[in-house]
Design a protein around this motif. Structure first.
Motif, PDB file in Angstrom:
ATOM      1  N   LEU A  89       0.922  -1.233  -0.145  1.00 19.53           N
ATOM      2  CA  LEU A  89       0.109  -0.085   0.157  1.00 19.53           C
ATOM      3  C   LEU A  89       0.901   1.349  -0.128  1.00 19.53           C
ATOM      4  O   LEU A  89       0.268   2.161   0.140  1.00 19.53           O
ATOM      5  N   THR A  91      -8.899   2.513  -2.677  1.00 13.86           N
ATOM      6  CA  THR A  91      -8.146   3.477  -2.004  1.00 13.86           C
ATOM      7  C   THR A  91      -8.317   4.932  -3.182  1.00 13.86           C
ATOM      8  O   THR A  91      -8.888   4.763  -4.214  1.00 13.86           O
ATOM      9  N   TYR A 115       0.073   1.566  -7.539  1.00 16.62           N
ATOM     10  CA  TYR A 115      -0.644   1.342  -6.442  1.00 16.62           C
ATOM     11  C   TYR A 115      -2.103   1.682  -6.653  1.00 16.62           C
ATOM     12  O   TYR A 115      -3.046   0.601  -6.657  1.00 16.62           O
ATOM     13  N   ASN A 143      -7.137   9.240   3.552  1.00 17.73           N
ATOM     14  CA  ASN A 143      -5.631   8.996   4.269  1.00 17.73           C
ATOM     15  C   ASN A 143      -6.178   8.573   5.794  1.00 17.73           C
ATOM     16  O   ASN A 143      -6.248   9.447   6.731  1.00 17.73           O
ATOM     17  N   THR A 161       6.290   5.444   6.609  1.00 22.50           N
ATOM     18  CA  THR A 161       6.487   6.610   5.637  1.00 22.50           C
ATOM     19  C   THR A 161       5.213   7.385   5.838  1.00 22.50           C
ATOM     20  O   THR A 161       5.294   8.404   4.898  1.00 22.50           O
ATOM     21  N   HIS A 162       4.198   6.998   6.455  1.00 23.78           N
ATOM     22  CA  HIS A 162       2.853   7.845   6.316  1.00 23.78           C
ATOM     23  C   HIS A 162       3.204   9.160   7.231  1.00 23.78           C
ATOM     24  O   HIS A 162       3.566   8.903   8.140  1.00 23.78           O
ATOM     25  N   LEU A 163       2.384  10.157   6.637  1.00 25.91           N
ATOM     26  CA  LEU A 163       2.852  11.735   7.352  1.00 25.91           C
ATOM     27  C   LEU A 163       2.537  11.670   8.876  1.00 25.91           C
ATOM     28  O   LEU A 163       3.530  11.973   9.657  1.00 25.91           O
ATOM     29  N   ALA A 199      11.087  15.036   6.459  1.00 23.06           N
ATOM     30  CA  ALA A 199      11.213  16.075   5.012  1.00 23.06           C
ATOM     31  C   ALA A 199       9.688  16.166   4.787  1.00 23.06           C
ATOM     32  O   ALA A 199       8.761  15.339   4.964  1.00 23.06           O
ATOM     33  N   ILE A 200       9.435  17.235   4.153  1.00 24.97           N
ATOM     34  CA  ILE A 200       8.111  17.639   3.590  1.00 24.97           C
ATOM     35  C   ILE A 200       8.636  17.389   2.064  1.00 24.97           C
ATOM     36  O   ILE A 200       9.536  18.298   1.431  1.00 24.97           O
ATOM     37  N   PHE A 201       7.564  16.556   1.383  1.00 26.62           N
ATOM     38  CA  PHE A 201       8.147  16.420  -0.098  1.00 26.62           C
ATOM     39  C   PHE A 201       7.219  17.147  -0.974  1.00 26.62           C
ATOM     40  O   PHE A 201       6.265  17.040  -1.442  1.00 26.62           O
ATOM     41  N   CYS A 258       1.177  18.962  -0.299  1.00 23.94           N
ATOM     42  CA  CYS A 258      -0.030  18.219  -0.934  1.00 23.94           C
ATOM     43  C   CYS A 258      -0.953  18.312   0.158  1.00 23.94           C
ATOM     44  O   CYS A 258      -0.748  18.262   1.415  1.00 23.94           O
ATOM     45  N   ARG A 286      -4.661  16.292   1.852  1.00 19.29           N
ATOM     46  CA  ARG A 286      -4.962  15.165   2.086  1.00 19.29           C
ATOM     47  C   ARG A 286      -6.268  15.025   3.015  1.00 19.29           C
ATOM     48  O   ARG A 286      -6.433  15.800   3.962  1.00 19.29           O
ATOM     49  N   VAL A 330       0.236  19.154   4.054  1.00 19.56           N
ATOM     50  CA  VAL A 330       1.472  18.500   4.708  1.00 19.56           C
ATOM     51  C   VAL A 330       1.817  19.466   5.746  1.00 19.56           C
ATOM     52  O   VAL A 330       1.943  19.049   6.993  1.00 19.56           O
ATOM     53  N   ARG A 376       7.782  13.592  -3.979  1.00 14.00           N
ATOM     54  CA  ARG A 376       7.747  12.129  -3.920  1.00 14.00           C
ATOM     55  C   ARG A 376       7.216  11.786  -5.223  1.00 14.00           C
ATOM     56  O   ARG A 376       6.118  11.982  -5.550  1.00 14.00           O
ATOM     57  N   ASP A 427       2.860  11.160  -6.143  1.00 11.77           N
ATOM     58  CA  ASP A 427       1.953  11.781  -5.278  1.00 11.77           C
ATOM     59  C   ASP A 427       0.937  12.753  -5.977  1.00 11.77           C
ATOM     60  O   ASP A 427       1.383  13.625  -6.761  1.00 11.77           O
ATOM     61  N   LEU A 442      -6.464  15.154  -2.399  1.00 11.12           N
ATOM     62  CA  LEU A 442      -7.295  14.282  -2.536  1.00 11.12           C
ATOM     63  C   LEU A 442      -8.366  14.483  -1.159  1.00 11.12           C
ATOM     64  O   LEU A 442      -7.962  14.194  -0.272  1.00 11.12           O
TER      65      LEU A 442
HETATM   66  N1  UFG Z   1       4.702  13.236   3.246  1.00 12.21           N
HETATM   67  C1  UFG Z   1       5.711  14.118   3.401  1.00 12.21           C
HETATM   68  N2  UFG Z   1       6.790  13.617   4.254  1.00 12.21           N
HETATM   69  C2  UFG Z   1       6.828  12.363   4.817  1.00 12.21           C
HETATM   70  C3  UFG Z   1       5.620  11.459   4.518  1.00 12.21           C
HETATM   71  C4  UFG Z   1       4.535  11.920   3.651  1.00 12.21           C
HETATM   72  O1  UFG Z   1       5.661  15.166   2.983  1.00 12.21           O
HETATM   73  O2  UFG Z   1       7.637  12.000   5.542  1.00 12.21           O
HETATM   74  C5  UFG Z   1       3.577  13.578   2.426  1.00 12.21           C
HETATM   75  C6  UFG Z   1       3.631  12.734   1.021  1.00 12.21           C
HETATM   76  O3  UFG Z   1       4.483  13.344   0.153  1.00 12.21           O
HETATM   77  C7  UFG Z   1       2.076  13.213   0.694  1.00 12.21           C
HETATM   78  C8  UFG Z   1       1.101  13.454   2.162  1.00 12.21           C
HETATM   79  O4  UFG Z   1       2.409  13.908   2.964  1.00 12.21           O
HETATM   80  O5  UFG Z   1       1.989  14.357   0.084  1.00 12.21           O
HETATM   81  C9  UFG Z   1       0.604  11.974   2.544  1.00 12.21           C
HETATM   82  O6  UFG Z   1       1.466  10.792   2.396  1.00 12.21           O
HETATM   83  P1  UFG Z   1       1.476   9.481   3.014  1.00 12.21           P
HETATM   84  O7  UFG Z   1       2.540   8.840   2.901  1.00 12.21           O
HETATM   85  O8  UFG Z   1       0.939   9.552   4.521  1.00 12.21           O
HETATM   86  O9  UFG Z   1      -0.059   8.955   2.394  1.00 12.21           O
HETATM   87  P2  UFG Z   1      -0.153   8.872   0.808  1.00 12.21           P
HETATM   88  O10 UFG Z   1      -1.167  10.241   0.384  1.00 12.21           O
HETATM   89  O11 UFG Z   1       0.639   8.779   0.012  1.00 12.21           O
HETATM   90  O12 UFG Z   1      -1.086   7.352   0.889  1.00 12.21           O
HETATM   91  C10 UFG Z   1      -1.691   7.097   1.636  1.00 12.21           C
HETATM   92  C11 UFG Z   1      -1.886   5.406   1.764  1.00 12.21           C
HETATM   93  C12 UFG Z   1      -2.508   4.979   0.428  1.00 12.21           C
HETATM   94  C13 UFG Z   1      -3.910   5.231   0.446  1.00 12.21           C
HETATM   95  C14 UFG Z   1      -3.757   6.970   0.344  1.00 12.21           C
HETATM   96  C15 UFG Z   1      -4.949   7.597   0.063  1.00 12.21           C
HETATM   97  O13 UFG Z   1      -0.538   5.133   1.976  1.00 12.21           O
HETATM   98  O14 UFG Z   1      -2.553   3.560   0.882  1.00 12.21           O
HETATM   99  O15 UFG Z   1      -3.306   7.300   1.610  1.00 12.21           O
HETATM  100  O16 UFG Z   1      -5.117   8.909  -0.231  1.00 12.21           O
HETATM  101  F1  UFG Z   1      -4.217   5.088  -0.941  1.00 12.21           F
END
Ligand code: UFG
Length: 345
Positions: free
Chosen positions: A89, A129, A152, A181, A205-207, A223-225, A236, A238, A276, A299, A302, A306
């Motif tokens: 995921l 998702t 994904y 999220n 890895t989740h924010l 980091a902020i990506f 971004c 979410r 973020v 990253r 992304d 959403l």
């Molecule tokens: N982010 C950062 N720094 C970090 C981690 C994340 O800046 O250290 C940013 C990402 O770039 C993104 C946002 O925070 O812009 C959210 O990232 P996440 O990794 O927390 O979550 P994602 O939106 O990438 O994905 C998550 C789940 C998916 C799901 C999705 C639905 O991992 O399975 O949410 O929106 F589908």
């Protein structure tokens, strides 16, 4: 009995706990423990000793799953539904390992659907998702065209299609839950106990989890990506949903599926987004810890924004969110990280 695949993970285990509390079903967990944790199965067994069963199994081994299913049936447990959480995921990882995502997510879902049809298991709840939508500008409703921008999202979009097509030709109906999220930890945890459910990860890895790990000094910085997106502050956006509400969404969607026998797609989010930068600031405010944050490039994979239009799940099921506040989500996530700091997984 209900089959929960992947319920040693964060969402599956929390949803299993809610089903155990709110229904009389026994729950059969299968998980390969690739990203899940056996402590979650043990915790559920600790809470409900007679109603939880666990088999270590990779879903690519469908023959073994079928043989276990037959054994369960021979023991008098008829499997009446499947909740399919098992999946890879991570958006960025999927851009590097697309075939793993199509095999693990799409192919395994196909085989599982086949098994359900063969054994007359009629009800299937699927963890989909928001990543199936791709880049969008406005609130997303379920009719928004699907245009995933990473493997994904594509792997989940194809799985959805497989399930919907199956439902057209077999006594089979599915609820497809498009998660936004998810974050936070369940309010039902007893933090004086080694048995608690939450977001465990070997390399998070989740924010919100990453930021809370900084706040509890598990990592020195984050980091902020990307800060050049077309969003209000350039980072971004979410739609963060509390884990207890996401679990409840499964229960209500499942009840509706049983009552109606009709396949449905639901967005599961709150209908509002946070950037973020806003999330990171909120974690610092709640924790009182001013951890270091670096600005980095985007990253891969992304989408900029959403945010769910959640009208359908609110109107078509009995789902009523109870924790729709970023503050509540982050407070529970922070308490959880403090717990992990003294009670490592
Ligand atoms: N982010 C950062 N720094 C970090 C981690 C994340 O800046 O250290 C940013 C990402 O770039 C993104 C946002 O925070 O812009 C959210 O990232 P996440 O990794 O927390 O979550 P994602 O939106 O990438 O994905 C998550 C789940 C998916 C799901 C999705 C639905 O991992 O399975 O949410 O929106 F589908």
């Amino acid at each position: 009995m209900l089959l929960f695949t992947g319920a040693c993970g964060y969402i599956g285990s929390s949803t299993a706990r809610l089903f155990l509390e709110q229904t009389d079903y026994k729950i059969w967990i299968v998980d390969n423990l690739s990203t899940g944790f056996e402590i979650h199965a043990k915790t559920l067994k600790h809470l409900y000793p007679d109603r939880v069963f666990f088999d270590l199994l990779d879903l690519s081994d469908m023959d073994k799953l079928e043989s276990l299913l037959k054994t369960k049936q021979a023991q008098g447990h008829s499997v009446q539904g499947v909740l399919h959480f098992a999946a890879k995921l991570l958006v960025e990882e999927s851009t590097r390992m697309p075939l793993d995502y199509y095999a693990n997510n799409t192919l395994n879902t196909l085989q599982l659907a086949r098994l359900c049809v063969k054994h007359q298991i009629k009800h299937f709840v699927f963890s989909s998702t928001a990543a199936v939508y791709g880049q969008t500008k406005t609130l997303i409703d379920e009719n928004t065209p699907l245009n995933p921008i990473n493997p994904y999202g594509a792997s989940k979009m194809m799985s959805e299609r497989i399930l919907l097509d199956t439902a057209k030709v077999a006594p089979f109906a599915c609820a497809l839950l498009r998660y936004f999220n998810v974050a936070g930890a369940t309010h039902f945890n007893d933090y004086n106990s080694p048995f608690a459910l939450g977001h465990r990860a070997k390399n998070a890895t989740h924010l919100i989890k990453v930021a809370c790990e900084c706040a509890t000094h598990k990592r020195p910085s984050m980091a902020i990506f990307g800060n050049d997106y077309s969003t209000p502050d350039g980072t971004c956006v979410r739609d963060y949903i509390h884990i207890d509400d996401l679990a409840l969404a499964h229960l209500e969607a499942f009840k509706t599926l049983q009552a109606e026998n009709v396949s449905q797609i639901y967005n599961v989010g709150y209908g509002r987004g946070y950037s973020v930068a806003e999330v990171v600031a909120k974690v610092k405010e709640i924790s009182g810890v001013d951890f270091k944050v670096q600005m980095q490039g985007r990253r891969p994979g992304d989408p900029a924004s959403l945010i769910a239009n959640n009208t359908k799940i609110l109107s078509h099921t009995a789902f009523k969110p109870q924790y729709a506040s970023l503050e509540t989500i982050i407070k529970s996530a922070y308490v959880w990280e403090q717990y992990l700091a003294v009670q490592p997984c």
